[in-house]
Design a protein around this motif. Sequence first.
Motif, PDB file in Angstrom:
ATOM      1  N   UNK A   1      13.086  21.566  20.412  1.00 23.54           N
ATOM      2  CA  UNK A   1      13.773  22.580  21.229  1.00 23.54           C
ATOM      3  C   UNK A   1      12.802  23.617  21.800  1.00 23.54           C
ATOM      4  N   UNK A   2      11.562  23.563  21.362  1.00 19.64           N
ATOM      5  CA  UNK A   2      10.570  24.524  21.839  1.00 19.64           C
ATOM      6  C   UNK A   2       9.814  23.962  23.031  1.00 19.64           C
ATOM      7  N   UNK A   3       9.673  24.767  24.060  1.00 31.39           N
ATOM      8  CA  UNK A   3       8.910  24.336  25.219  1.00 31.39           C
ATOM      9  C   UNK A   3       8.228  25.522  25.877  1.00 31.39           C
ATOM     10  N   UNK A   4       7.075  25.217  26.461  1.00 33.45           N
ATOM     11  CA  UNK A   4       6.281  26.238  27.149  1.00 33.45           C
ATOM     12  C   UNK A   4       6.284  25.924  28.637  1.00 33.45           C
ATOM     13  N   UNK A   5       6.659  26.918  29.425  1.00 34.24           N
ATOM     14  CA  UNK A   5       6.726  26.739  30.867  1.00 34.24           C
ATOM     15  C   UNK A   5       5.747  27.684  31.564  1.00 34.24           C
ATOM     16  N   UNK A   6       5.548  27.432  32.841  1.00 36.12           N
ATOM     17  CA  UNK A   6       4.667  28.305  33.623  1.00 36.12           C
ATOM     18  C   UNK A   6       5.228  29.719  33.684  1.00 36.12           C
ATOM     19  N   UNK A   7       6.554  29.828  33.813  1.00 41.15           N
ATOM     20  CA  UNK A   7       7.183  31.142  33.834  1.00 41.15           C
ATOM     21  C   UNK A   7       7.018  31.879  32.521  1.00 41.15           C
ATOM     22  N   UNK A   8       7.060  31.150  31.410  1.00 41.49           N
ATOM     23  CA  UNK A   8       6.872  31.777  30.107  1.00 41.49           C
ATOM     24  C   UNK A   8       5.471  32.339  29.948  1.00 41.49           C
ATOM     25  N   UNK A   9       4.477  31.591  30.391  1.00 38.66           N
ATOM     26  CA  UNK A   9       3.090  32.064  30.301  1.00 38.66           C
ATOM     27  C   UNK A   9       2.890  33.293  31.190  1.00 38.66           C
ATOM     28  N   UNK A  10       3.421  33.226  32.414  1.00 34.61           N
ATOM     29  CA  UNK A  10       3.277  34.355  33.341  1.00 34.61           C
ATOM     30  C   UNK A  10       3.942  35.611  32.793  1.00 34.61           C
ATOM     31  N   UNK A  11       5.164  35.450  32.268  1.00 33.36           N
ATOM     32  CA  UNK A  11       5.880  36.609  31.725  1.00 33.36           C
ATOM     33  C   UNK A  11       5.174  37.178  30.502  1.00 33.36           C
ATOM     34  N   UNK A  12       4.632  36.326  29.650  1.00 30.42           N
ATOM     35  CA  UNK A  12       3.922  36.790  28.455  1.00 30.42           C
ATOM     36  C   UNK A  12       2.709  37.624  28.834  1.00 30.42           C
ATOM     37  N   UNK A  13       1.911  37.119  29.759  1.00 28.26           N
ATOM     38  CA  UNK A  13       0.729  37.873  30.197  1.00 28.26           C
ATOM     39  C   UNK A  13       1.133  39.189  30.850  1.00 28.26           C
ATOM     40  N   UNK A  14       2.180  39.136  31.681  1.00 29.35           N
ATOM     41  CA  UNK A  14       2.620  40.331  32.388  1.00 29.35           C
ATOM     42  C   UNK A  14       3.064  41.417  31.414  1.00 29.35           C
ATOM     43  N   UNK A  15       3.886  41.045  30.421  1.00 32.06           N
ATOM     44  CA  UNK A  15       4.392  42.022  29.461  1.00 32.06           C
ATOM     45  C   UNK A  15       3.282  42.577  28.592  1.00 32.06           C
ATOM     46  N   UNK A  16       2.335  41.740  28.194  1.00 27.20           N
ATOM     47  CA  UNK A  16       1.236  42.205  27.361  1.00 27.20           C
ATOM     48  C   UNK A  16       0.381  43.230  28.109  1.00 27.20           C
ATOM     49  N   UNK A  17       0.050  42.932  29.354  1.00 24.31           N
ATOM     50  CA  UNK A  17      -0.775  43.853  30.136  1.00 24.31           C
ATOM     51  C   UNK A  17      -0.031  45.157  30.377  1.00 24.31           C
ATOM     52  N   UNK A  18       1.264  45.063  30.666  1.00 27.15           N
ATOM     53  CA  UNK A  18       2.056  46.274  30.918  1.00 27.15           C
ATOM     54  C   UNK A  18       2.104  47.174  29.689  1.00 27.15           C
ATOM     55  N   UNK A  19       2.312  46.581  28.511  1.00 27.97           N
ATOM     56  CA  UNK A  19       2.381  47.373  27.280  1.00 27.97           C
ATOM     57  C   UNK A  19       1.031  48.019  26.985  1.00 27.97           C
ATOM     58  N   UNK A  20      -0.061  47.271  27.176  1.00 27.20           N
ATOM     59  CA  UNK A  20      -1.401  47.816  26.917  1.00 27.20           C
ATOM     60  C   UNK A  20      -1.682  48.999  27.843  1.00 27.20           C
ATOM     61  N   UNK A  21      -1.362  48.854  29.120  1.00 31.13           N
ATOM     62  CA  UNK A  21      -1.586  49.954  30.068  1.00 31.13           C
ATOM     63  C   UNK A  21      -0.733  51.165  29.715  1.00 31.13           C
TER      64      UNK A  21
END
Length: 268
Positions: free
Chosen positions: A99-119
């Motif tokens: 049931x677990x899958x990794x998509x391009x949208x998941x990777x993009x959202x993960x990077x986006x949220x991490x950078x936003x929180x760090x900033x």
Amino acid sequence: MLKDITLGQYFPVESVLHRMDPRFKIVEIMLFIVILFAGDSFWILALGTVFVMLAQRLSNIPMKMIWKSIKPILPILAITAILNLLFIDDGDVLFQWKILKITEGGITTSLFMMIRIVLLIIGSSLLTYTTSPILLTDAIESLLSPLKKIKFPVHEMAMMMSIALRFIPTLLEETDKIMSAQKARGATLDNGKLTERVKALVPILIPLFVSAFRRAEELATAMECRCYRGGDGRTRLRKLKAEARDYIGFAVCMLFLTASVLMNILIK
């Protein structure tokens, strides 16, 4: 880990950002938050990164202090990244297992949220690094002064916020001392099952609460001995006064905000 938490600490160095009016700095950090949340494009984050780098250069805060402000939130960043990575179903599937899958949208959202929180953490840390608790209290009280017309206790609230920020490093230091003392007595705090770790926190929390209440009582007594009676008729040693650099800083923030709005419109 506790020693790495720098929330509420003031780093006294000579810089342009230290000399700025704290009222403008509070408004500018709010504008910075608006910039970060103005859109969902990496161009917005790039703009926020430029803003943070400029602020860091003007503050003369060393990068090791910036890293210390980020280090405690690394577990939160990891959890956020994993949740976004596994549970966002958007775009092409790159990996799937049951049931677990990794998509391009998941990777993009993960990077986006991490950078936003760090900033966001870096920007907030720069505010406390460059502003003493007393000036922060005066700035909050000044910004909220219109609420006095409706009998809102502006000074008391600003004082409570300042005291809370001031005592965060003190309580963290006290927690570290208590944990070291318990470990010296043979307590196991880092090993065992989750229930055992929770039970091991009891000998830490009880002395910590006792110490916190004792410090609060001592602070209240000291304020009463100095005839502290709140905001009515209270004078200040240093009056807040805006200068040219404050207006220039505000204008730069407005330029960044305008650029983020235009960028968001053009990208859409």
